[in-house]
Scaffold this active site. Structure first.
Site, PDB file in Angstrom:
ATOM      1  CE  LYS A   1      10.564   6.848   4.876  1.00 53.15           C
ATOM      2  NZ  LYS A   1      10.610   7.252   6.008  1.00 53.15           N
TER       3      LYS A   1
ATOM      4  CB  CYS B   1       2.670  46.552  -6.491  1.00 56.69           C
ATOM      5  SG  CYS B   1       2.531  47.967  -8.226  1.00 56.69           S
TER       6      CYS B   1
ATOM      7  CB  CYS C   1       5.718  49.438 -12.006  1.00 53.64           C
ATOM      8  SG  CYS C   1       4.939  48.983 -10.486  1.00 53.64           S
TER       9      CYS C   1
ATOM     10  CB  CYS D   1       6.211  47.629  -7.867  1.00 57.79           C
ATOM     11  SG  CYS D   1       6.152  46.449  -8.999  1.00 57.79           S
TER      12      CYS D   1
ATOM     13  CG  ASP E   1       4.057  13.032   5.500  1.00 62.45           C
ATOM     14  OD1 ASP E   1       4.277  12.494   6.454  1.00 62.45           O
ATOM     15  OD2 ASP E   1       5.082  13.640   4.812  1.00 62.45           O
TER      16      ASP E   1
ATOM     17  CD  GLU F   1      -2.193  -1.761   2.845  1.00 58.37           C
ATOM     18  OE1 GLU F   1      -1.778  -0.914   3.740  1.00 58.37           O
ATOM     19  OE2 GLU F   1      -2.664  -2.249   3.143  1.00 58.37           O
TER      20      GLU F   1
ATOM     21  CE1 TYR G   1      -3.210   3.970   7.852  1.00 61.20           C
ATOM     22  CE2 TYR G   1      -2.837   2.094   9.377  1.00 61.20           C
ATOM     23  CZ  TYR G   1      -2.360   3.681   8.889  1.00 61.20           C
ATOM     24  OH  TYR G   1      -2.254   3.967   9.945  1.00 61.20           O
TER      25      TYR G   1
ATOM     26  CB  CYS H   1       1.382  47.192 -12.079  1.00 59.07           C
ATOM     27  SG  CYS H   1       2.863  45.946 -11.334  1.00 59.07           S
TER      28      CYS H   1
ATOM     29  CE  LYS I   1       5.466   5.065   7.051  1.00 55.84           C
ATOM     30  NZ  LYS I   1       5.341   6.222   7.538  1.00 55.84           N
TER      31      LYS I   1
HETATM   32  S1  IVH Z   1       0.126  -0.165   8.509  1.00 50.11           S
HETATM   33  C1  IVH Z   1       0.779  -2.083  12.630  1.00 50.11           C
HETATM   34  N1  IVH Z   1      -0.880   1.712   6.243  1.00 50.11           N
HETATM   35  O1  IVH Z   1       2.859   5.545   8.944  1.00 50.11           O
HETATM   36  C2  IVH Z   1      -0.073  -0.862  11.078  1.00 50.11           C
HETATM   37  N2  IVH Z   1       0.761   3.052   8.067  1.00 50.11           N
HETATM   38  O2  IVH Z   1       4.873   4.813  11.120  1.00 50.11           O
HETATM   39  C3  IVH Z   1       1.050  -0.270  11.680  1.00 50.11           C
HETATM   40  N3  IVH Z   1       0.247   4.740   7.698  1.00 50.11           N
HETATM   41  O3  IVH Z   1       2.424   6.395  11.840  1.00 50.11           O
HETATM   42  C4  IVH Z   1       0.563   0.554  10.047  1.00 50.11           C
HETATM   43  N4  IVH Z   1      -0.126   4.559   5.206  1.00 50.11           N
HETATM   44  O4  IVH Z   1       0.156   6.231  10.439  1.00 50.11           O
HETATM   45  C5  IVH Z   1       0.200   1.255   7.230  1.00 50.11           C
HETATM   46  N5  IVH Z   1      -0.875   2.167   4.443  1.00 50.11           N
HETATM   47  C6  IVH Z   1      -0.623   2.184   5.191  1.00 50.11           C
HETATM   48  C7  IVH Z   1       0.113   3.335   5.812  1.00 50.11           C
HETATM   49  C8  IVH Z   1       0.702   3.194   7.283  1.00 50.11           C
HETATM   50  C9  IVH Z   1       0.594   5.737   6.181  1.00 50.11           C
HETATM   51  C10 IVH Z   1       1.517   5.471   8.712  1.00 50.11           C
HETATM   52  C11 IVH Z   1       1.551   4.900  10.111  1.00 50.11           C
HETATM   53  C12 IVH Z   1       2.323   5.526  10.809  1.00 50.11           C
HETATM   54  C13 IVH Z   1       3.829   5.599   9.746  1.00 50.11           C
HETATM   55  C14 IVH Z   1       4.157   3.821   9.658  1.00 50.11           C
END
Ligand code: IVH
Length: 675
Positions: A319, A431, A416, A413, A120, A116, A232, A436, A118
């Site tokens: 990552k 400005c 102008c 500015c 942010d 999946e 998730y 302008c 991740k």
């Molecule tokens: S699973 C046991 N899946 O990433 C479950 N985390 O430290 C562990 N995060 O703060 C997390 N997308 O909030 C999981 N598809 C995803 C995620 C996800 C974002 C975040 C989660 C956590 C950080 C990892």
């Protein structure tokens, strides 16, 4: 008594309908009724609840923003530790992890995985008792979080009840769901554009803004921010837990939660390939993703592997390469926006961030430069997230050698030369010279843009060329341009000149909201323009509106109302309007007001239009369909209900034929509209 019963039944029916439409809109991104109809349902429900306050329940859709501001958040224990993830940064790191867990449990050798994105964002932990949202908390330290239930309830993607109405599932007696709250990148940009137009401080990045929004003591502030959710994980459930990650995601989906996208991988080789897939589509994801999460699909195996510290052994965050780099700040430039706002930007020693060479980045505003003490010659941290314009995070103080120069904002500015001004209560410098040239270019660029007059092919480069050549001094001049005027310009051959003149002429008749957007009034974007068009129905009425009448419209505050009044009172703008009118540039059929609704014959239908129509421009046909409850999208898919075809249709026609989608011509569309 019967009346009471009928009214109570209606109340329940309204709640179910509103929940269903929230789900369609916020979870599936597929609204099936107009905003107007939704508002009507909501208003009817509110009215019944006013008459019968004893019928209000905490899960009623009216209760999303009903909480009161508090002075602090209560700490709550999570039912189980809210775990985090260990990281890998390259393929070898993933293979090493796989080997490690294989040694612990040899069933891993034949295991399948789910990968999946991740997200942010911020972890939230949602508790449902008998299907009703009873508590929502932040992660905190993983053991104790903060109770932010009232704020979370304002996020419409978070269901207040599960399962969704008319599902045949039973509500689980107790379930705790984990997900990520975030601000979609597009919404973040929209929010910042609006703030910039209003001369307010912009937000620095989506994640901090989401975090700040969720931790507001006043829930009405949270409600005003474009937060959303993807889930998730089921942290805990009283009933039997699904045995795989995929089943768990399916169950969350069936209950009515928005669920993160996922790819099933039969083995570790396919996991590595899937990571590349997500890496490539990183910029297309609607949110900032900082990696891919690899999960064992078999949840029993995951449990058996256990936890190291706070990280489950059977999951790994792979990552993405960091999109934060450092480079030298060579200089600071200043842009002049269409409202005259001066925005500083960084001129950088070119640096690659995630495959893109970055030479410039935004510095937000002059206060930001001062607060962060950013100096010319500094090494600075630059971030590029999604398609958002790269931005400076701050300087690296340790890298200074004493040659850095403190920056002084300009007093005049840069375009102008006129003295810049500051308005009380705003961070921006302006400005205020209406003539302008930089503002003119930006204004014309905005006037021609897709959401305004939609002059196809007319971007900033052309506008600059026209202004520099002295061909246009305002938007109305565009419409008296002739092909011959353009032939002397660099890069203009016969065909190009003809195309742009045609595009300009074709844009003459736009809908009222687009016309209002095109005027470029401070703080009036798409939403406000629609509200104004709906309220006034004609430009003449809007032109003469008082500040009080403007403020009576929901969503129009005193600043925007003042900006509108000022705009229409400025003689130069009045002249522009009459010049536009003289050139035949005026809104097409005045907008219907709310009391004039059309029968919703196209409700639930999705249309695609291809080719040139005779009776409608593209915007007119869109408007025609939408007013009758239909939706218009750009591309043909299996979800398309009808394709409307004009002359010279494109490849959409072939696609629609291959999918057996009914095809209509204009006449047939009009006939259908009549019922
Ligand atoms: S699973 C046991 N899946 O990433 C479950 N985390 O430290 C562990 N995060 O703060 C997390 N997308 O909030 C999981 N598809 C995803 C995620 C996800 C974002 C975040 C989660 C956590 C950080 C990892």
């Amino acid at each position: 008594m019967d009346d009471q019963l009928n009214l109570f039944n209606r109340l329940q029916e309204l709640r179910q309908q509103i929940r269903y439409h929230d789900y369609q809109y916020y979870v599936l991104n597929n609204p099936v009724i107009s905003d107007y109809e939704y508002d009507q349902l909501f208003a009817e429900l509110k009215q019944i609840e006013i008459e019968h306050p004893e019928w209000i329940t905490p899960d009623s859709p009216t209760q999303r923003v009903a909480g009161v501001a508090s002075d602090k958040f209560v700490k709550v224990f999570h039912p189980k530790p809210i775990l985090s993830l260990s990281n890998a940064f390259d393929n070898q790191g993933v293979l090493d992890w796989f080997e490690r867990i294989k040694r612990i449990n040899n069933q891993v050798a034949n295991a399948d995985f789910v990968v999946e994105p991740k997200i942010d964002g911020l972890t939230v932990v949602l508790h449902y008792r008998n299907g009703v949202l009873v508590q929502g908390a932040t992660r905190g330290d993983g053991i104790v979080g903060e109770d932010v239930t009232t704020n979370l309830k304002t996020i419409k993607a978070i269901p207040l009840n599960i399962p969704l109405a008319n599902s045949n599932l039973q509500p689980p007696s107790y379930v705790v769901v984990r997900g990520e709250v975030f601000i979609p990148l597009k919404e973040f940009e929209k929010l910042n554009r609006k703030l910039e137009e209003e001369g307010e401080k912009v937000y620095l990045n989506p994640r901090n803004t989401a975090s700040g929004s969720l931790r507001q003591l006043d829930p009405s502030i949270t409600a005003s921010r474009p937060l959303t959710l993807l889930t998730y994980d089921i942290v805990q459930i009283e009933e039997e837990r699904p045995s795989t990650q995929l089943e768990m995601l399916n169950l969350l989906n069936a209950w009515g939660f928005p669920v993160v996208e996922s790819i099933h991988c039969p083995d570790i080789a396919s996991v590595l390939k899937t990571y590349q897939v997500y890496l490539e589509k990183r910029d297309q994801l609607p949110y900032e993703a900082d990696g891919a999460v690899i999960k064992l699909n078999d949840l029993n195996l995951l449990d058996q592997l256990g936890v190291v510290g706070k990280d489950p052994r059977g999951m790994l965050a792979y990552k993405f390469p960091a999109r934060e780099v450092t480079t030298k700040l060579l200089d600071i430039g200043v842009n002049v926006g269409r409202t005259g706002v001066l925005t500083p930007y960084a001129i950088l020693a070119p640096v690659e961030i995630g495959g893109v060479i970055v030479k410039q980045a935004t510095l937000h505003n002059f206060d930001f430069i001062r607060e962060k003490d950013i100096r010319i010659g500094d090494r600075v941290i630059v971030k590029r997230a999604g398609d958002v314009i790269p931005y400076i995070i701050g300087p690296i103080l340790d890298a200074r050698d004493g040659d850095e120069v403190v920056y002084q904002p300009p007093k005049n500015c840069p375009a102008c030369g006129q003295k810049v001004e500051h308005f009380e209560g705003e961070v921006a410098w302006y400005c205020v010279n209406a003539a302008c040239p930089a503002q003119l270019v930006r204004n014309l660029e905005h006037f021609a843009s897709r959401s305004a007059m939609d002059i196809v092919g007319m971007g900033i480069k052309l506008v600059e060329q026209f202004v520099e050549a002295g061909l246009i001094k305002d938007a109305a001049d565009l419409y008296s341009l002739k092909k011959e005027d353009l032939l002397n310009l660099e890069g203009f051959a016969d065909k190009k000149a003809e195309n742009i003149i045609n595009a300009i002429q074709q844009s003459k008749r736009q809908t009222l909201p687009r016309f209002i957007i095109a005027l470029g009034i401070r703080g009036v974007g798409e939403v406000a323009a629609n509200d104004l068009a709906n309220h006034f129905g004609s430009l003449d009425k809007l032109m003469n509106a008082s500040q009080d009448e403007l403020m009576s419209i929901e969503g129009i505050g005193p600043n925007i109302a003042q900006a509108i009044v000022d705009w229409f009172q400025t003689p130069r703008n009045r002249e522009l309007l009459s010049k536009l009118k003289k050139n035949g540039v005026w809104p097409i059929q005045e907008q219907s007001t709310f009391s004039e609704q059309f029968p919703l014959v196209f409700q639930g239908d999705t249309f695609v239009v291809t080719g040139t129509l005779e009776k409608f421009s593209r915007d007119e046909v869109k408007d025609f369909i939408e007013k009758r409850g239909g939706k218009v999208t750009d591309s043909v898919s299996k979800n398309t209900t009808y394709l409307v075809v004009g002359s010279n249709p494109g490849s959409k026609l072939d696609k629609a034929r291959s999918l057996n989608i009914p095809i209509l011509n204009e006449e047939e569309l009009i006939k259908m509209a009549k019922g």
